[in-house]
Design a protein around this motif. Structure first.
Motif, PDB file in Angstrom:
ATOM      1  N   ALA A  88       6.657  20.131  59.169  1.00 19.94           N
ATOM      2  CA  ALA A  88       6.047  21.075  58.422  1.00 19.94           C
ATOM      3  C   ALA A  88       6.746  22.037  57.600  1.00 19.94           C
ATOM      4  O   ALA A  88       6.915  22.484  56.441  1.00 19.94           O
ATOM      5  CB  ALA A  88       4.766  21.302  58.744  1.00 19.94           C
ATOM      6  N   THR A  89       7.669  22.906  58.489  1.00 17.84           N
ATOM      7  CA  THR A  89       8.312  24.029  58.102  1.00 17.84           C
ATOM      8  C   THR A  89       9.498  23.250  57.110  1.00 17.84           C
ATOM      9  O   THR A  89       9.893  24.046  56.160  1.00 17.84           O
ATOM     10  CB  THR A  89       9.130  24.678  59.235  1.00 17.84           C
ATOM     11  OG1 THR A  89       9.910  23.740  60.074  1.00 17.84           O
ATOM     12  CG2 THR A  89       7.847  25.394  59.873  1.00 17.84           C
ATOM     13  N   VAL A 160      -6.655  18.977  61.264  1.00 15.51           N
ATOM     14  CA  VAL A 160      -6.075  20.384  61.594  1.00 15.51           C
ATOM     15  C   VAL A 160      -4.671  20.829  60.878  1.00 15.51           C
ATOM     16  O   VAL A 160      -3.923  19.925  60.530  1.00 15.51           O
ATOM     17  CB  VAL A 160      -5.848  20.181  63.197  1.00 15.51           C
ATOM     18  CG1 VAL A 160      -5.755  21.653  63.862  1.00 15.51           C
ATOM     19  CG2 VAL A 160      -7.154  19.454  63.818  1.00 15.51           C
ATOM     20  N   GLU A 161      -4.531  22.003  60.942  1.00 12.03           N
ATOM     21  CA  GLU A 161      -3.350  22.469  60.097  1.00 12.03           C
ATOM     22  C   GLU A 161      -2.366  23.266  61.106  1.00 12.03           C
ATOM     23  O   GLU A 161      -2.571  24.279  61.692  1.00 12.03           O
ATOM     24  CB  GLU A 161      -3.747  23.429  59.284  1.00 12.03           C
ATOM     25  CG  GLU A 161      -4.574  22.555  58.008  1.00 12.03           C
ATOM     26  CD  GLU A 161      -5.174  23.605  56.795  1.00 12.03           C
ATOM     27  OE1 GLU A 161      -4.598  24.649  56.579  1.00 12.03           O
ATOM     28  OE2 GLU A 161      -6.267  23.102  56.112  1.00 12.03           O
ATOM     29  N   TRP A 162      -0.980  22.957  61.064  1.00 10.58           N
ATOM     30  CA  TRP A 162      -0.055  23.742  61.789  1.00 10.58           C
ATOM     31  C   TRP A 162       0.054  25.182  60.800  1.00 10.58           C
ATOM     32  O   TRP A 162       0.033  25.257  59.839  1.00 10.58           O
ATOM     33  CB  TRP A 162       1.413  23.288  61.400  1.00 10.58           C
ATOM     34  CG  TRP A 162       1.509  21.911  62.203  1.00 10.58           C
ATOM     35  CD1 TRP A 162       1.690  20.750  62.012  1.00 10.58           C
ATOM     36  CD2 TRP A 162       1.786  21.768  63.625  1.00 10.58           C
ATOM     37  NE1 TRP A 162       2.012  20.048  62.919  1.00 10.58           N
ATOM     38  CE2 TRP A 162       2.052  20.613  63.995  1.00 10.58           C
ATOM     39  CE3 TRP A 162       1.944  22.819  64.613  1.00 10.58           C
ATOM     40  CZ2 TRP A 162       2.491  20.007  65.286  1.00 10.58           C
ATOM     41  CZ3 TRP A 162       2.017  22.342  66.076  1.00 10.58           C
ATOM     42  CH2 TRP A 162       2.187  20.983  66.280  1.00 10.58           C
ATOM     43  N   VAL A 163       0.038  26.231  61.739  1.00 11.95           N
ATOM     44  CA  VAL A 163       0.620  27.390  61.157  1.00 11.95           C
ATOM     45  C   VAL A 163       1.976  28.139  61.700  1.00 11.95           C
ATOM     46  O   VAL A 163       2.507  27.433  62.651  1.00 11.95           O
ATOM     47  CB  VAL A 163      -0.406  28.359  61.328  1.00 11.95           C
ATOM     48  CG1 VAL A 163      -1.819  28.225  60.742  1.00 11.95           C
ATOM     49  CG2 VAL A 163      -0.684  28.707  63.109  1.00 11.95           C
ATOM     50  N   ALA A 164       2.344  28.855  61.263  1.00  8.51           N
ATOM     51  CA  ALA A 164       3.659  29.452  61.516  1.00  8.51           C
ATOM     52  C   ALA A 164       4.013  30.081  63.006  1.00  8.51           C
ATOM     53  O   ALA A 164       4.857  29.723  63.779  1.00  8.51           O
ATOM     54  CB  ALA A 164       4.340  30.634  60.829  1.00  8.51           C
ATOM     55  N   GLY A 221      -2.105  17.938  59.994  1.00  7.74           N
ATOM     56  CA  GLY A 221      -1.208  18.245  58.820  1.00  7.74           C
ATOM     57  C   GLY A 221      -1.150  19.627  58.786  1.00  7.74           C
ATOM     58  O   GLY A 221      -0.722  20.375  59.542  1.00  7.74           O
ATOM     59  N   PHE A 222      -1.111  19.815  57.346  1.00 12.87           N
ATOM     60  CA  PHE A 222      -0.619  21.456  56.991  1.00 12.87           C
ATOM     61  C   PHE A 222      -1.088  21.663  55.570  1.00 12.87           C
ATOM     62  O   PHE A 222      -1.102  20.800  54.904  1.00 12.87           O
ATOM     63  CB  PHE A 222       0.757  21.584  57.634  1.00 12.87           C
ATOM     64  CG  PHE A 222       1.698  20.827  56.496  1.00 12.87           C
ATOM     65  CD1 PHE A 222       2.551  21.731  55.676  1.00 12.87           C
ATOM     66  CD2 PHE A 222       2.064  19.572  56.735  1.00 12.87           C
ATOM     67  CE1 PHE A 222       3.408  20.975  54.936  1.00 12.87           C
ATOM     68  CE2 PHE A 222       3.093  18.914  55.950  1.00 12.87           C
ATOM     69  CZ  PHE A 222       3.821  19.650  54.962  1.00 12.87           C
ATOM     70  N   ARG A 223      -0.870  22.941  55.133  1.00 15.46           N
ATOM     71  CA  ARG A 223      -0.743  23.426  53.821  1.00 15.46           C
ATOM     72  C   ARG A 223       0.220  24.524  54.006  1.00 15.46           C
ATOM     73  O   ARG A 223       0.405  25.041  54.905  1.00 15.46           O
ATOM     74  CB  ARG A 223      -1.879  23.829  53.176  1.00 15.46           C
ATOM     75  CG  ARG A 223      -2.728  25.334  53.868  1.00 15.46           C
ATOM     76  CD  ARG A 223      -3.824  25.469  53.240  1.00 15.46           C
ATOM     77  NE  ARG A 223      -5.061  24.656  53.695  1.00 15.46           N
ATOM     78  CZ  ARG A 223      -6.052  24.380  52.968  1.00 15.46           C
ATOM     79  NH1 ARG A 223      -6.342  24.623  51.851  1.00 15.46           N
ATOM     80  NH2 ARG A 223      -7.252  23.762  53.556  1.00 15.46           N
ATOM     81  N   CYS A 224       0.769  25.002  52.903  1.00 18.55           N
ATOM     82  CA  CYS A 224       1.903  25.958  52.584  1.00 18.55           C
ATOM     83  C   CYS A 224       1.267  27.151  52.132  1.00 18.55           C
ATOM     84  O   CYS A 224       0.352  27.329  51.614  1.00 18.55           O
ATOM     85  CB  CYS A 224       2.873  25.421  51.750  1.00 18.55           C
ATOM     86  SG  CYS A 224       3.793  23.831  52.137  1.00 18.55           S
TER      87      CYS A 224
END
Length: 228
Positions: A88-89, A160-164, A221-224
């Protein structure tokens, strides 16, 4: 259904009460000020992620072309799953973006409302988002449910979303009051938001969970996000 061209929303800075007093690592409730930032309206889709992989040679997601997870070119507008925090990053950097911080994510998910369990209310119904009680058996196309007050879609459910941030269970007790970035180190990265395989308990807007940065999951998953 809204378009999914990767457009982002400018979230104006402000202050909010982060967390909840109900359990362990969700508290203490603390006041946080957030600077203005951009965040994607939608979770990153299979089509967007495929473009990244084709241009960079990055590996495809773990569950690509496995029908049960709706991950692959046959589902271009569904959120990508089976990506690690590292994946994701790298996608975010390719787009000259980044992942949102945990504080930014919660501020954005609340949509300008205070003290609620979910982005739009204190209760959650199957018509509000894609989660276990929706009984859909997997992710659905992004933007299929009503947005929150900031015009952001799927801040409750779908994936669900990854964060930093690195994760620490006691971080809120010492978190900075302005633009917190999370602990300086750790074994896990935070995930937020609940997904199609999550119950209503895990979809609450303040709910925190964490996984190793190399973890891949059919529910994640994720969003930016981006700086102003």
């Amino acid at each position: 259904m809204p378009s999914i061209t990767g457009e982002s929303v400018l979230i104006s800075g402000g202050a909010f009460s982060m967390g909840s007093a109900v359990e362990l690592d969700h508290g203490p409730v603390h006041r946080v000020s957030i600077s203005s930032f951009y965040i994607d309206k939608h979770q990153i889709t299979n089509a967007q992620y495929l473009e990244f992989c084709e241009e960079t040679g990055h590996r495809l997601p773990e569950f690509w072309n496995r029908e049960g997870f709706r991950c692959g070119p046959d589902y271009p507008t569904h959120p990508v799953v089976g990506v690690s925090w590292q994946d994701a990053t790298q996608f975010a950097a390719w787009r000259d973006n980044r992942l949102p911080t945990e504080a930014e994510w919660e501020y954005a998910a609340r949509g300008g409302l205070e003290g609620l369990d979910y982005p739009n209310a204190d209760t959650l119904e199957p018509t509000d988002g894609n989660y276990t009680r929706s009984r859909l058996g997997g992710p659905v196309a992004v933007g299929a449910y009503p947005p929150n007050g900031f015009g952001l879609y799927d801040m409750q459910g779908n994936v669900v979303e990854w964060v930093a941030d690195y994760y620490a269970p006691d971080y809120y007790a010492s978190s900075p009051s302005v633009d917190p970035q999370g602990p300086s180190s750790g074994k896990f990265r935070v995930i937020r938001g609940g997904g199609w395989h999550s119950g209503p308990y895990c979809i609450r807007v303040f709910f925190r969970n964490a996984r190793p940065p190399n973890w891949v999951d059919f529910n994640v998953g994720f969003r930016c996000a981006g700086d102003v």
